[in-house]
Design a protein around this motif. Structure first.
Motif, PDB file in Angstrom:
ATOM      1  N   LEU A   9       0.808  -1.230   0.000  1.00  0.00           N
ATOM      2  CA  LEU A   9       0.000   0.000   0.000  1.00  0.00           C
ATOM      3  C   LEU A   9       0.836   1.273   0.000  1.00  0.00           C
ATOM      4  N   THR A  10       2.141   1.137  -0.082  1.00  0.00           N
ATOM      5  CA  THR A  10       3.025   2.294  -0.147  1.00  0.00           C
ATOM      6  C   THR A  10       3.714   2.324  -1.505  1.00  0.00           C
ATOM      7  N   TYR A  11       4.353   3.451  -1.784  1.00  0.00           N
ATOM      8  CA  TYR A  11       5.059   3.639  -3.047  1.00  0.00           C
ATOM      9  C   TYR A  11       6.519   3.965  -2.744  1.00  0.00           C
ATOM     10  N   TRP A  12       7.381   3.748  -3.724  1.00  0.00           N
ATOM     11  CA  TRP A  12       8.806   4.006  -3.530  1.00  0.00           C
ATOM     12  C   TRP A  12       9.149   5.481  -3.674  1.00  0.00           C
ATOM     13  N   ASP A  13       8.237   6.245  -4.236  1.00  0.00           N
ATOM     14  CA  ASP A  13       8.491   7.675  -4.386  1.00  0.00           C
ATOM     15  C   ASP A  13       7.694   8.436  -3.317  1.00  0.00           C
ATOM     16  N   SER A  14       7.411   9.674  -3.547  1.00  0.00           N
ATOM     17  CA  SER A  14       6.721  10.497  -2.546  1.00  0.00           C
ATOM     18  C   SER A  14       5.197  10.386  -2.628  1.00  0.00           C
ATOM     19  N   THR A  15       4.697   9.480  -3.450  1.00  0.00           N
ATOM     20  CA  THR A  15       3.245   9.274  -3.529  1.00  0.00           C
ATOM     21  C   THR A  15       2.739   8.816  -2.166  1.00  0.00           C
ATOM     22  N   PRO A  16       1.678   9.438  -1.673  1.00  0.00           N
ATOM     23  CA  PRO A  16       1.149   9.025  -0.361  1.00  0.00           C
ATOM     24  C   PRO A  16       0.642   7.580  -0.401  1.00  0.00           C
ATOM     25  N   PRO A  17       0.744   6.866   0.716  1.00  0.00           N
ATOM     26  CA  PRO A  17       0.240   5.491   0.754  1.00  0.00           C
ATOM     27  C   PRO A  17      -1.277   5.464   0.569  1.00  0.00           C
ATOM     28  N   LEU A  18      -1.791   4.317   0.161  1.00  0.00           N
ATOM     29  CA  LEU A  18      -3.229   4.182  -0.075  1.00  0.00           C
ATOM     30  C   LEU A  18      -4.040   4.237   1.221  1.00  0.00           C
ATOM     31  N   LEU A  19      -3.456   3.800   2.328  1.00  0.00           N
ATOM     32  CA  LEU A  19      -4.082   3.877   3.654  1.00  0.00           C
ATOM     33  C   LEU A  19      -3.009   4.358   4.632  1.00  0.00           C
ATOM     34  N   PRO A  20      -3.412   4.921   5.759  1.00  0.00           N
ATOM     35  CA  PRO A  20      -2.410   5.383   6.729  1.00  0.00           C
ATOM     36  C   PRO A  20      -1.638   4.228   7.353  1.00  0.00           C
ATOM     37  N   GLU A  21      -0.423   4.533   7.775  1.00  0.00           N
ATOM     38  CA  GLU A  21       0.392   3.518   8.427  1.00  0.00           C
ATOM     39  C   GLU A  21      -0.283   3.081   9.730  1.00  0.00           C
ATOM     40  N   PRO A  22      -0.469   1.770   9.908  1.00  0.00           N
ATOM     41  CA  PRO A  22      -1.129   1.273  11.132  1.00  0.00           C
ATOM     42  C   PRO A  22      -0.119   1.176  12.283  1.00  0.00           C
ATOM     43  N   VAL A  23       0.059   2.269  12.988  1.00  0.00           N
ATOM     44  CA  VAL A  23       1.057   2.323  14.044  1.00  0.00           C
ATOM     45  C   VAL A  23       0.445   1.964  15.388  1.00  0.00           C
ATOM     46  N   ARG A  24      -0.658   2.608  15.737  1.00  0.00           N
ATOM     47  CA  ARG A  24      -1.288   2.360  17.035  1.00  0.00           C
ATOM     48  C   ARG A  24      -2.324   1.252  16.909  1.00  0.00           C
TER      49      ARG A  24
END
Length: 185
Positions: free
Chosen positions: A147-162
């Motif tokens: 769901l992330t990209y190698w460039d500065s494109t925002p991920p498709l969903l937020p990082e599940p940290v909490r």
């Protein structure tokens, strides 16, 4: 599946209708009665067992949401691949295979944890804790790998940290009205 059945029997409560467990189909939802335990985070063992079951269901629901978005992206990538004569990708097949293998791994790993603590009242909390942590890690792996990209494109969903519970607590506290302080002194 054995742990879910054992917990349901021990607690005599129905699982949350919010999410189907990856480890078996949901059981029919029943209303709580006054004598059935509910989630109380600083409560008795039975009340804590309800909390970890609710936490597991919430983490599984988030993982499934991330997995579904990842499968959509993989399917789109598979459809677009091979346009320039290269070999078509099989990302959906690999992602599905990795999820199936992950479920089998978690079943074995957490069954071992349950077995280690099976004579203690903590067994449910510890074994479901194993599932919660594994599910959180898998959700992050899906996010990072699909769901992330190698460039500065925002991920498709937020990082599940909490944890889902921590996120809900943060939303609840941010929705609460701010305290007013008398500065007239």
């Amino acid at each position: 599946m054995i742990l879910a059945v054992a917990l349901s029997l021990a607690l005599q409560v129905a699982p949350s209708p919010q999410a189907e467990s990856l480890f078996g189909p949901p059981e029919p939802v029943q209303a709580y009665t006054d004598d059935e335990p509910r989630c109380v985070r600083d409560g008795s063992t039975l009340e804590l067992n309800v909390c970890v079951l609710e936490d597991l269901r919430a983490e599984e629901a988030r993982m499934q949401r991330y997995f579904d978005v990842a499968m959509t992206r993989a399917s789109e990538g598979d459809a677009e691949s091979g346009q320039f004569g290269g070999e078509r990708t099989q990302q959906t097949a690999w992602l599905q295979a990795s999820q199936t293998a992950w479920v089998a791994y978690v079943e074995s790993r957490c069954a071992g944890v349950f077995d280690q603590w099976k004579d203690g009242t903590i067994r449910t909390i510890v074994s479901f804790g194993c599932r919660i942590e594994a599910t959180r890690q898998r959700t992050h792996d899906i996010w990072e790998d699909h769901l992330t990209y190698w460039d500065s494109t925002p991920p498709l969903l937020p990082e599940p940290v909490r944890t889902v519970w921590e996120e809900a607590q943060g939303e609840a506290s941010s929705a609460a009205p701010a305290a007013r302080h008398d500065t007239t002194g």
